[in-house]
Scaffold this motif. Sequence first.
Motif, short mmCIF file in Angstrom:
data_model
loop_
_atom_site.label_atom_id
_atom_site.label_comp_id
_atom_site.label_asym_id
_atom_site.label_seq_id
_atom_site.Cartn_x
_atom_site.Cartn_y
_atom_site.Cartn_z
N LEU A 163 1.05 1.38 34.01
CA LEU A 163 1.18 2.69 34.63
C LEU A 163 1.27 2.63 36.15
N GLU A 179 -1.85 9.72 30.86
CA GLU A 179 -0.44 9.31 30.74
C GLU A 179 -0.20 8.32 29.61
N THR A 180 -1.18 8.19 28.73
CA THR A 180 -1.07 7.27 27.59
C THR A 180 -1.27 8.04 26.30
N LYS A 233 3.59 7.93 29.54
CA LYS A 233 4.35 6.78 30.07
C LYS A 233 4.18 5.52 29.22
N SER A 288 8.14 3.58 36.02
CA SER A 288 8.55 3.79 34.63
C SER A 288 10.07 3.70 34.49
#
Length: 260
Positions: A201, A13-14, A50, A205
Amino acid sequence: MKFNNILVEEANETAIVTINRPKKLNALNKETILELSNAFKALEENSIVKVIILTGSGDKSFVAGADISEFAHFSVENGGKLARKGQEMLFDLIENLSKPVIAAINGFALGGGLELAMSCHFRIASDNAKMGLPEVSLGVIPGYGGTQRLPQLVGKGKAMEMIMSAAMISAEEAKDCGLVNHVTSQEELLGLANKIAGKILRNSSVAISAAIRAVNANYDKNLNGFDVEIDEFGSCFGTQDFKEGTTAFLEKRKPNFPNK
């Protein structure tokens, strides 16, 4: 999306965006600015990513400045257009992105490079990093938001000194004056960036995006930051993340945010 001057990697998610012009010390030119703009716009729309980490390739430079050869011959009109287009296309875009952007400064961050780092939501640096705005030594001033964002981060007096002297400061000096949040070794820089990203995370978000808008409103002369905060706070009550977060708290468990 294929790029010539940057690399984009996604995991957990990065996204890590790396400016990849090592022979030019990752200096910004028109093509690189356009590619960064396109990459950040795409990542903004990417529902999986995210958090974004921005860094430079190699161990010498984050971004050593702008490519002077591209504008040394510019007229007054062309100079103004250059600054306005760059700010709108990239620097303001990053500052107002709904997803957190962490600058991992891995070496020289000078001129447009420091301005790029300052447009990110916060900064960490390797202990070999050097930062400064040397534009007055070229007979010009910072044109990508440097005269505005630097005082916001370090205060008016320190910003005036850095801009007028065109001097570089060390990573530790940058930390002491609030320009960067953390200093670590070159080898541990991306590890620290990912560790901080991991902490982010775990949270909503949706709420983080609202917080970015509220904090940025404090620096917008056309907005009342307190009013924006009130509106964003109220809006959070209508989100699924708020319901999950409060329910998890009351049930004494970790939340599983749907990010909606």
